[in-house]
Design a protein around this motif. Structure first.
Motif, PDB file in Angstrom:
ATOM      1  N   CYS A  36      36.032  47.021  48.124  1.00  0.00           N
ATOM      2  CA  CYS A  36      37.371  45.855  47.234  1.00  0.00           C
ATOM      3  C   CYS A  36      36.944  45.896  45.346  1.00  0.00           C
ATOM      4  O   CYS A  36      37.631  45.518  45.053  1.00  0.00           O
ATOM      5  CB  CYS A  36      37.057  44.016  47.765  1.00  0.00           C
ATOM      6  SG  CYS A  36      36.719  44.092  49.777  1.00  0.00           S
ATOM      7  N   ARG A  42      43.201  42.634  45.465  1.00  0.00           N
ATOM      8  CA  ARG A  42      42.485  42.003  45.951  1.00  0.00           C
ATOM      9  C   ARG A  42      42.800  40.688  46.163  1.00  0.00           C
ATOM     10  O   ARG A  42      42.643  39.398  47.397  1.00  0.00           O
ATOM     11  CB  ARG A  42      40.506  41.839  45.175  1.00  0.00           C
ATOM     12  CG  ARG A  42      39.868  41.435  45.629  1.00  0.00           C
ATOM     13  CD  ARG A  42      38.441  41.768  44.556  1.00  0.00           C
ATOM     14  NE  ARG A  42      37.332  40.758  45.229  1.00  0.00           N
ATOM     15  CZ  ARG A  42      35.687  41.075  44.196  1.00  0.00           C
ATOM     16  NH1 ARG A  42      35.451  42.086  43.540  1.00  0.00           N
ATOM     17  NH2 ARG A  42      35.406  40.224  44.671  1.00  0.00           N
ATOM     18  N   THR A  43      42.777  39.886  45.232  1.00  0.00           N
ATOM     19  CA  THR A  43      43.305  38.615  45.009  1.00  0.00           C
ATOM     20  C   THR A  43      44.263  38.253  46.337  1.00  0.00           C
ATOM     21  O   THR A  43      44.245  37.412  47.097  1.00  0.00           O
ATOM     22  CB  THR A  43      44.636  38.068  44.091  1.00  0.00           C
ATOM     23  OG1 THR A  43      43.362  38.210  43.099  1.00  0.00           O
ATOM     24  CG2 THR A  43      44.606  36.808  43.968  1.00  0.00           C
ATOM     25  N   GLU A  44      45.621  39.200  46.616  1.00  0.00           N
ATOM     26  CA  GLU A  44      46.503  38.757  47.699  1.00  0.00           C
ATOM     27  C   GLU A  44      45.715  39.062  48.771  1.00  0.00           C
ATOM     28  O   GLU A  44      46.348  38.036  50.271  1.00  0.00           O
ATOM     29  CB  GLU A  44      48.267  40.212  47.464  1.00  0.00           C
ATOM     30  CG  GLU A  44      49.019  40.150  46.253  1.00  0.00           C
ATOM     31  CD  GLU A  44      48.011  40.556  45.394  1.00  0.00           C
ATOM     32  OE1 GLU A  44      46.399  40.521  44.966  1.00  0.00           O
ATOM     33  OE2 GLU A  44      48.314  40.824  43.527  1.00  0.00           O
ATOM     34  N   CYS A  45      44.816  40.260  49.559  1.00  0.00           N
ATOM     35  CA  CYS A  45      44.150  39.832  50.436  1.00  0.00           C
ATOM     36  C   CYS A  45      43.241  39.482  50.950  1.00  0.00           C
ATOM     37  O   CYS A  45      42.824  38.420  52.049  1.00  0.00           O
ATOM     38  CB  CYS A  45      42.829  41.689  50.215  1.00  0.00           C
ATOM     39  SG  CYS A  45      42.177  41.880  51.596  1.00  0.00           S
ATOM     40  N   LEU A  46      42.064  38.467  49.564  1.00  0.00           N
ATOM     41  CA  LEU A  46      41.822  36.999  49.862  1.00  0.00           C
ATOM     42  C   LEU A  46      42.423  36.386  50.557  1.00  0.00           C
ATOM     43  O   LEU A  46      42.472  35.214  50.967  1.00  0.00           O
ATOM     44  CB  LEU A  46      40.814  36.904  48.630  1.00  0.00           C
ATOM     45  CG  LEU A  46      39.862  35.954  48.702  1.00  0.00           C
ATOM     46  CD1 LEU A  46      38.811  35.425  50.304  1.00  0.00           C
ATOM     47  CD2 LEU A  46      39.247  35.749  47.544  1.00  0.00           C
ATOM     48  N   TRP A  59      37.748  41.005  53.327  1.00  0.00           N
ATOM     49  CA  TRP A  59      38.794  40.815  52.779  1.00  0.00           C
ATOM     50  C   TRP A  59      39.302  40.179  51.774  1.00  0.00           C
ATOM     51  O   TRP A  59      38.143  39.073  51.080  1.00  0.00           O
ATOM     52  CB  TRP A  59      39.699  39.232  53.450  1.00  0.00           C
ATOM     53  CG  TRP A  59      40.086  39.856  54.996  1.00  0.00           C
ATOM     54  CD1 TRP A  59      38.823  39.658  56.121  1.00  0.00           C
ATOM     55  CD2 TRP A  59      41.292  40.679  55.613  1.00  0.00           C
ATOM     56  NE1 TRP A  59      39.723  40.240  56.871  1.00  0.00           N
ATOM     57  CE2 TRP A  59      41.083  40.578  56.178  1.00  0.00           C
ATOM     58  CE3 TRP A  59      42.734  40.398  55.312  1.00  0.00           C
ATOM     59  CZ2 TRP A  59      42.217  41.224  57.669  1.00  0.00           C
ATOM     60  CZ3 TRP A  59      43.267  41.400  55.433  1.00  0.00           C
ATOM     61  CH2 TRP A  59      43.428  41.232  57.454  1.00  0.00           C
ATOM     62  N   GLY A  60      39.380  40.908  50.119  1.00  0.00           N
ATOM     63  CA  GLY A  60      38.813  40.434  49.518  1.00  0.00           C
ATOM     64  C   GLY A  60      37.923  40.257  48.948  1.00  0.00           C
ATOM     65  O   GLY A  60      37.950  39.648  48.083  1.00  0.00           O
TER      66      GLY A  60
END
Length: 98
Positions: A36, A42-46, A59-60
């Motif tokens: 990551c 990364r922000t969108e995933c988190l 996640w993220g």
């Protein structure tokens, strides 16, 4: 047609990684989190993991334990997507101004 919520996945650093490598326990989670680092989404995933209350995997850059702790600390957050996108915009604006 991809929705906005899933369109970020095509840019994810982990898109070609073995998914089993992101759903690990213990010390192996540090390797998964390393994927990551520097990920452009990364922000969108988190945000998806937090908004969807996803209980497993990294996640993220956060493990399930880290996400649960964050959710407990901030029960007032209705939309992590909105909060994290605003924070990302503010950070980018501050970096550009600084």
């Amino acid at each position: 047609m991809q929705t906005k919520e899933s369109s970020w996945r095509v840019s994810a650093s982990c898109r070609d990684a073995d998914p089993d490598g992101l759903f690990v326990r213990g010390a192996e989670q540090n390797r998964a989190k390393a994927v990551c680092l520097g990920c452009p989404v990364r922000t969108e995933c988190l945000a998806e993991a937090l908004d969807g209350r996803i209980n497993f995997g990294v996640w993220g850059g956060m493990t399930e334990r880290e996400r649960r702790a964050l959710l407990r600390r901030r029960p007032d957050v209705v939309s992590w997507t909105g909060l994290l996108e605003a924070a990302k915009r503010d950070a980018l604006a501050a970096a550009a101004a600084g």
